[in-house]
Write an enzyme that holds these catalytic residues in place. Structure first.
Site, PDB file in Angstrom:
ATOM      1  N   SER A   1       1.889  -7.694  -0.384  1.00 52.46           N
ATOM      2  CA  SER A   1       2.694  -8.431   0.375  1.00 52.46           C
ATOM      3  C   SER A   1       2.240 -10.224   0.455  1.00 52.46           C
ATOM      4  O   SER A   1       2.899 -10.862   0.981  1.00 52.46           O
ATOM      5  CB  SER A   1       3.203  -8.188   1.586  1.00 52.46           C
ATOM      6  OG  SER A   1       2.042  -7.920   2.329  1.00 52.46           O
TER       7      SER A   1
ATOM      8  N   LYS B   1       0.268  -7.762  12.483  1.00 54.99           N
ATOM      9  CA  LYS B   1      -0.849  -6.913  12.061  1.00 54.99           C
ATOM     10  C   LYS B   1      -2.001  -7.478  12.710  1.00 54.99           C
ATOM     11  O   LYS B   1      -2.533  -8.699  12.618  1.00 54.99           O
ATOM     12  CB  LYS B   1      -0.993  -7.039  10.467  1.00 54.99           C
ATOM     13  CG  LYS B   1      -2.141  -6.074   9.996  1.00 54.99           C
ATOM     14  CD  LYS B   1      -2.054  -5.999   8.326  1.00 54.99           C
ATOM     15  CE  LYS B   1      -2.942  -5.244   7.784  1.00 54.99           C
ATOM     16  NZ  LYS B   1      -2.976  -5.182   6.440  1.00 54.99           N
TER      17      LYS B   1
ATOM     18  N   TYR C   1      -8.152   0.483  -2.984  1.00 51.90           N
ATOM     19  CA  TYR C   1      -7.303   0.995  -3.909  1.00 51.90           C
ATOM     20  C   TYR C   1      -6.412  -0.168  -4.397  1.00 51.90           C
ATOM     21  O   TYR C   1      -6.727  -1.255  -4.017  1.00 51.90           O
ATOM     22  CB  TYR C   1      -6.319   2.071  -3.019  1.00 51.90           C
ATOM     23  CG  TYR C   1      -5.900   1.299  -2.118  1.00 51.90           C
ATOM     24  CD1 TYR C   1      -6.362   1.508  -0.607  1.00 51.90           C
ATOM     25  CD2 TYR C   1      -4.819   0.542  -1.959  1.00 51.90           C
ATOM     26  CE1 TYR C   1      -5.786   0.686   0.588  1.00 51.90           C
ATOM     27  CE2 TYR C   1      -3.992  -0.304  -0.991  1.00 51.90           C
ATOM     28  CZ  TYR C   1      -4.735  -0.391   0.441  1.00 51.90           C
ATOM     29  OH  TYR C   1      -4.361  -1.005   1.286  1.00 51.90           O
TER      30      TYR C   1
ATOM     31  N   THR D   1       0.903  -1.253   0.003  1.00 50.59           N
ATOM     32  CA  THR D   1       0.131  -0.013   0.025  1.00 50.59           C
ATOM     33  C   THR D   1       1.022   1.191   0.096  1.00 50.59           C
ATOM     34  O   THR D   1       0.464   2.306  -0.582  1.00 50.59           O
ATOM     35  CB  THR D   1      -0.976  -0.088   1.172  1.00 50.59           C
ATOM     36  OG1 THR D   1      -1.856  -1.195   1.218  1.00 50.59           O
ATOM     37  CG2 THR D   1      -1.742   1.439   1.295  1.00 50.59           C
TER      38      THR D   1
ATOM     39  N   THR E   1       1.869  -4.464   4.053  1.00 50.65           N
ATOM     40  CA  THR E   1       1.387  -4.601   5.461  1.00 50.65           C
ATOM     41  C   THR E   1       1.130  -5.970   6.026  1.00 50.65           C
ATOM     42  O   THR E   1       1.065  -6.619   7.066  1.00 50.65           O
ATOM     43  CB  THR E   1       0.664  -3.642   6.198  1.00 50.65           C
ATOM     44  OG1 THR E   1      -0.472  -3.689   5.560  1.00 50.65           O
ATOM     45  CG2 THR E   1       1.398  -2.119   6.134  1.00 50.65           C
ATOM     46  N   ASP E   2       0.445  -6.866   4.998  1.00 49.09           N
ATOM     47  CA  ASP E   2      -0.095  -8.036   5.240  1.00 49.09           C
ATOM     48  C   ASP E   2       0.831  -9.007   5.605  1.00 49.09           C
ATOM     49  O   ASP E   2       0.481  -9.886   6.681  1.00 49.09           O
ATOM     50  CB  ASP E   2      -0.669  -8.838   3.904  1.00 49.09           C
ATOM     51  CG  ASP E   2      -2.055  -7.803   3.441  1.00 49.09           C
ATOM     52  OD1 ASP E   2      -2.298  -6.885   4.249  1.00 49.09           O
ATOM     53  OD2 ASP E   2      -2.850  -8.340   2.768  1.00 49.09           O
TER      54      ASP E   2
ATOM     55  N   GLU F   1      -2.152 -29.733  26.394  1.00 47.65           N
ATOM     56  CA  GLU F   1      -3.422 -30.207  25.933  1.00 47.65           C
ATOM     57  C   GLU F   1      -3.106 -31.702  24.931  1.00 47.65           C
ATOM     58  O   GLU F   1      -4.230 -31.699  24.727  1.00 47.65           O
ATOM     59  CB  GLU F   1      -3.785 -28.857  24.602  1.00 47.65           C
ATOM     60  CG  GLU F   1      -4.325 -27.817  25.394  1.00 47.65           C
ATOM     61  CD  GLU F   1      -5.691 -28.119  26.079  1.00 47.65           C
ATOM     62  OE1 GLU F   1      -6.431 -29.091  25.607  1.00 47.65           O
ATOM     63  OE2 GLU F   1      -6.091 -27.423  26.983  1.00 47.65           O
TER      64      GLU F   1
HETATM   65  N1  GLU Z   1      -2.443  -6.315   0.544  1.00 51.43           N
HETATM   66  C1  GLU Z   1      -1.429  -5.366   0.148  1.00 51.43           C
HETATM   67  C2  GLU Z   1      -0.051  -5.805   0.811  1.00 51.43           C
HETATM   68  O1  GLU Z   1       0.015  -6.408   1.424  1.00 51.43           O
HETATM   69  C3  GLU Z   1      -1.932  -4.044   0.754  1.00 51.43           C
HETATM   70  C4  GLU Z   1      -1.920  -4.356   2.163  1.00 51.43           C
HETATM   71  C5  GLU Z   1      -0.821  -3.027   2.684  1.00 51.43           C
HETATM   72  O2  GLU Z   1       0.158  -2.970   2.482  1.00 51.43           O
HETATM   73  O3  GLU Z   1      -1.282  -2.344   3.745  1.00 51.43           O
HETATM   74  O4  GLU Z   1       0.721  -5.411   0.170  1.00 51.43           O
END
Ligand code: GLU
Length: 387
Positions: free
Chosen positions: A118, A224, A85, A71, A151-152, A344
């Site tokens: 990602s 995350k 986006y 992103t 961020t993923d 467990e």
């Molecule tokens: N799903 C995308 C990724 O991980 C966009 C999410 C992000 O970067 O916040 O690259």
């Protein structure tokens, strides 16, 4: 555009690119030099920048920014698209150029290694990124590396690098939750902060770091935790520090061995063994274990309920997988906490292992690395408890 670049530094660039049709998804393999990033070490603006660098710094650090997409390289159709986006479209040199404040704190060079979301990282891309970062860190004129990343899966990449890079130099992985075209875009400040952290002598020897939302996290712990909020990254024991108005402030240190103190060297790893994650839920299909084995898994991280609990109908398939030589790693889907060995399930009896507090996706990284060294269950258990 009426807004000033100070308030929304990425927006004009992204809008320009959209108009020019330059937002393509093509991967690049080029190195570009950010504009206005002179090699001089005593530029007057560096001396007068308001607390932009650590007071002890006598010269601007040389930082390479490796772009992988996400992103932070995203663009939306309108300014209110904060969560819908296209990610991974703006080249890293354009991102750097859109944050001119960076050139006041470091000499930066951009390098595009991927242009992907990602979620599309795999072992091959992880290894390629790690090896390139390792090469850069060996260069005497490189003081640190920043990686722009979606961020993923930032937490998986950061943990992997934290375990495999053989350098004390700072490596900072950074992303953003909103594209540069959005109101309240967070990428510009996050990138500025990441460069600042990578430039700080205090960041040396702290392993791979993740910087977002004014916080510095260790790659080992960070995860995350929210799908769209800018305040999404958390570490169960808190961040290592803050970045505030151009100052890097540390309050705690990573406790577990990392980088130079681990048994892995990215330069010596050419492939990672297949490790699958099987997720527990009510009425889970026991066939998912067999499917993982058939697909070549050398280990299965079982993301069990609670303290790594295993439903009665999943016990036999997991025992059968172990009998075929596949390692079984009990983890938890809860999101935090340790999994108790022989709690467990009778792990001694079944020859299974447990994670410490690693989330399933982090346990996958560590287990894959462990299997490059050993297939002995006791050794694997020691590794899971150590890192
Ligand atoms: N799903 C995308 C990724 O991980 C966009 C999410 C992000 O970067 O916040 O690259």
């Amino acid at each position: 555009m009426a807004r000033t670049t100070t308030l929304h530094p990425v927006r004009p660039i992204a809008a320009l690119l959209l108009c020019a049709g330059l937002l393509t998804g093509a991967a690049h393999a080029q190195t570009v030099v950010a504009p206005a990033a002179p090699a001089a070490t005593t530029a007057p603006e560096a001396a007068t920048a308001p607390a932009a660098t650590a007071p002890s710094q006598v010269r601007k650090a040389n930082i390479v920014i490796v772009g992988t997409g996400g992103t932070i390289a995203g663009a939306g159709a309108s300014a209110i698209n904060t969560a819908a986006y296209q990610s991974a479209v703006v080249p890293v040199d354009k991102i750097i150029a859109s944050v001119p404040e960076i050139s006041k704190v470091a000499n930066v060079k951009g390098e595009q290694i991927f242009q992907i979301g990602s979620e599309s990282f795999n072992n091959e891309r992880l290894l390629k990124l790690g090896k390139r970062v390792s090469e850069l860190l060996k260069q005497p004129d490189v003081d640190g590396v920043v990686i722009t990343h979606g961020t993923d899966t930032i937490e998986e990449t950061a943990y992997f690098l934290n375990l495999t890079l053989k350098s004390d130099k700072p490596v900072v992985v950074v992303g953003s939750m909103r594209p540069g075209t959005a109101l309240g875009a967070d990428g510009a400040l996050n990138l500025y902060d990441a460069v600042l952290v990578a430039s700080s002598p205090e960041s040396k020897g702290k392993g791979t770091l993740v910087v977002l939302n004014d916080e510095i996290h260790t790659g080992r712990d960070v995860t995350k935790s929210n799908t769209f909020k800018t305040e999404t990254f958390r570490s169960p024991f808190g961040p290592l520090g803050y970045v505030v108005e151009g100052r890097t402030l540390y309050y705690r240190l990573p406790a577990r061995p990392h980088t130079t103190a681990t048994e892995w060297d990215i330069d010596r790893i050419d492939r990672l063994p297949e490790v699958a994650i099987v997720y527990a839920y009510g009425n889970a299909n026991p066939g998912s274990v067999d499917a993982a084995v058939r697909n070549g898994a050398k280990a299965i991280v079982y993301a069990g309920t609670g303290n790594g609990s295993v439903g009665e109908y999943m016990v036999e398939p997991l025992k059968a997988a172990r009998a075929k030589g596949v390692q079984i790693v009990r983890a938890s889907r809860t999101g935090s906490g340790v999994v108790i060995r022989n709690g467990e399930q009778p792990d001694d009896k079944y020859d299974w292992v447990v994670v410490d507090d690693q989330l399933p996706q982090k346990a996958r990284i560590l287990t894959a690395l462990a299997l490059t060294k050993t297939n002995d269950t006791r050794e694997l258990q020691k590794i899971l408890w150590k890192y």
